[in-house]
Design a protein around this motif. Sequence first.
Motif, PDB file in Angstrom:
ATOM      1  N   ASP A  86       0.841  -1.197   0.000  1.00  0.00           N
ATOM      2  CA  ASP A  86       0.000   0.000   0.000  1.00  0.00           C
ATOM      3  C   ASP A  86       0.877   1.249   0.000  1.00  0.00           C
ATOM      4  OD1 ASP A  86      -1.877   1.939   0.269  1.00  0.00           O
ATOM      5  OD2 ASP A  86      -2.734   1.213   2.140  1.00  0.00           O
ATOM      6  N   THR A  87       1.013   1.875  -1.150  1.00  0.00           N
ATOM      7  CA  THR A  87       1.841   3.076  -1.244  1.00  0.00           C
ATOM      8  C   THR A  87       1.273   4.198  -0.384  1.00  0.00           C
ATOM      9  OG1 THR A  87       2.598   2.519  -3.473  1.00  0.00           O
ATOM     10  CG2 THR A  87       2.769   4.822  -2.812  1.00  0.00           C
ATOM     11  N   ASP A  88      -0.048   4.353  -0.384  1.00  0.00           N
ATOM     12  CA  ASP A  88      -0.666   5.400   0.436  1.00  0.00           C
ATOM     13  C   ASP A  88      -0.398   5.163   1.919  1.00  0.00           C
ATOM     14  OD1 ASP A  88      -1.675   6.707  -1.779  1.00  0.00           O
ATOM     15  OD2 ASP A  88      -3.598   5.649  -1.716  1.00  0.00           O
ATOM     16  N   VAL A  91       3.275   6.008   2.619  1.00  0.00           N
ATOM     17  CA  VAL A  91       3.481   7.459   2.660  1.00  0.00           C
ATOM     18  C   VAL A  91       2.905   8.044   3.945  1.00  0.00           C
ATOM     19  CG1 VAL A  91       2.878   9.641   1.536  1.00  0.00           C
ATOM     20  CG2 VAL A  91       3.590   7.689   0.154  1.00  0.00           C
ATOM     21  N   ALA A  95       5.450  10.140   6.083  1.00  0.00           N
ATOM     22  CA  ALA A  95       5.318  11.568   5.760  1.00  0.00           C
ATOM     23  C   ALA A  95       5.514  12.475   6.973  1.00  0.00           C
ATOM     24  CB  ALA A  95       3.959  11.830   5.111  1.00  0.00           C
ATOM     25  N   GLU A 178       6.883  13.993   0.423  1.00  0.00           N
ATOM     26  CA  GLU A 178       5.847  12.980   0.190  1.00  0.00           C
ATOM     27  C   GLU A 178       5.968  12.405  -1.215  1.00  0.00           C
ATOM     28  OE1 GLU A 178       0.985  12.894  -0.139  1.00  0.00           O
ATOM     29  OE2 GLU A 178       1.915  14.123   1.420  1.00  0.00           O
ATOM     30  N   GLN A 179       6.261  13.260  -2.183  1.00  0.00           N
ATOM     31  CA  GLN A 179       6.449  12.778  -3.547  1.00  0.00           C
ATOM     32  C   GLN A 179       7.643  11.832  -3.632  1.00  0.00           C
ATOM     33  OE1 GLN A 179       6.807  16.357  -5.840  1.00  0.00           O
ATOM     34  NE2 GLN A 179       4.671  16.985  -5.498  1.00  0.00           N
ATOM     35  N   LEU A 181       8.819  10.000  -1.166  1.00  0.00           N
ATOM     36  CA  LEU A 181       8.417   8.751  -0.518  1.00  0.00           C
ATOM     37  C   LEU A 181       7.600   7.885  -1.466  1.00  0.00           C
ATOM     38  CD1 LEU A 181       7.348   9.887   3.070  1.00  0.00           C
ATOM     39  CD2 LEU A 181       9.256   8.402   2.500  1.00  0.00           C
ATOM     40  N   ARG A 182       6.678   8.532  -2.153  1.00  0.00           N
ATOM     41  CA  ARG A 182       5.811   7.778  -3.053  1.00  0.00           C
ATOM     42  C   ARG A 182       6.632   7.123  -4.176  1.00  0.00           C
ATOM     43  NH1 ARG A 182       0.530   7.799  -3.156  1.00  0.00           N
ATOM     44  NH2 ARG A 182       0.497   9.587  -1.738  1.00  0.00           N
ATOM     45  N   HIS A 185       8.650   4.210  -2.677  1.00  0.00           N
ATOM     46  CA  HIS A 185       7.871   3.010  -2.377  1.00  0.00           C
ATOM     47  C   HIS A 185       7.461   2.282  -3.650  1.00  0.00           C
ATOM     48  CE1 HIS A 185       4.313   0.609  -1.231  1.00  0.00           C
ATOM     49  NE2 HIS A 185       5.024   0.391  -0.145  1.00  0.00           N
ATOM     50  N   GLN A 186       7.087   3.033  -4.665  1.00  0.00           N
ATOM     51  CA  GLN A 186       6.723   2.382  -5.923  1.00  0.00           C
ATOM     52  C   GLN A 186       7.895   1.592  -6.486  1.00  0.00           C
ATOM     53  OE1 GLN A 186       5.369   5.778  -8.136  1.00  0.00           O
ATOM     54  NE2 GLN A 186       3.301   5.730  -7.248  1.00  0.00           N
TER      55      GLN A 186
END
Length: 466
Positions: A86-88, A91, A95, A178-179, A181-182, A185-186
């Motif tokens: 879960d990327t969200d 983050v 974050a 946050e960007q 991190l996203r 993670h992806q």
Amino acid sequence: MARLTNADLQQRILALEAENESLRESVAAAEVALAASSPDSPIGSPRPGKGRGWGWALLSVVLVLVGALLAPAGLVAGWAKTQLTDTDGFVATYAPLARDAGVQTFITDQTMVVIQENVDIPAITSDVVDGITSLGTGPAATRALEALKGPAAQGIVTLVRSSVQGFVSSDAFAQVFEQALRASHQQLVATMQGDRDAVLAVASDGSIGVQLAPIIAQVRQLLIDQGLTFASAIPAVDYTITIAQDTSLPTVQAFYGLAVSAGAWLPWIALLFLAAGVVVARRRSTALIAAAVALAAAMLVVAVAFAVGASVFTASVSPSIMPAGVASTVFATLTQSMQGTAVAVLVLGLAVAVVGWLGGPFPVPRRLRRFAASGADAVRRAGERAGLTTGAVGSWMHRQRLLLRVAVAVIAAAVVLFVRPLSVGLIVWTLVLAVLVLAILEVVQRPPGEADPGSDDLPVEEGAAS
């Protein structure tokens, strides 16, 4: 034909209810005494007809213990599934680090290292001074300008650092973080899934990092906008700083699918073992209390393990990777959701144990239930005297009282099982509302035999009045 007042009839109903309760207790005591005195059954064996020997009790204990032991593993597996898929969720976990002062200082330091590795500020300053002196300054001016090379270079470094610090402490940085991190993670998920095009690789020591490339790009533009044209020499740098280190990640990478499956099913399997231990028990009320206490104890062990793990993690992370203060903050952020869930499940276990005790066939809970029923009866009768009655609906609710209580319990359980995130507040409020609903149901139900509020006298046969 004699006539009885409503008050007389109510007194007789209460007397009959008390006599029935006394008879039930006497019968139960006689059954226990009979079972204890029987030469073929030990003391405390179930009543005849139950058909459950001590083997069922042993099976219940084993199932409860297995469920309690699986619960911590299920907690960690559920967290790992979220972090891996879960990327969200990933983050949302990391974050908040962008707002931590220690992390901001760490990122500022690392960004300055990258800038100074790619832009030789002292050399740029020296070239500027040399260009000025080549125009023909006098000896005194030349010496003065030469002496300013070092302070000028340091001043520019200070200016750059101040600009970086200002950006890192801004809301814009939080968005860039946050960007980053996203994107990280992806790439991590792609790496776990064996994507050869993944940019982010999991190192052999299990370290995971956040890319500084978007942060450095923002700082580069900020410096240019402030008139520091030399910042245009800062290249697009693919640089990553470590924000977490887990030596198990290389192993998890090899068993990614298994880790995701375990995170999805292990918590439910643990719950299933606990429930099965209660179902097969010889005394289910006692087994329910034991299962709840075992679950609470397991979560207490998890909470203590996190407290110990914080010190171990901070000591194990090399200062070359991140400062101890940042490591401590990262660990707290990393485990915050697991700690919160562990505490919530601990409270849930204790709450279920208390509810199981209150609903069990024990002397004190029985007296408490009778006291509560008497209170509800007094409130209901006061309403009846004031002309407030639930009529046929209340009579139906009394007939279906068991079904209604089960429905309340099922709804409360569904809230706890499916609403996320699980928190202490959610559990406490769910329990409070469930108790409140049960109390209301107890008051509004209308046992048979109660008179309508509009009738003060009821006709009865003359023989009944004697």
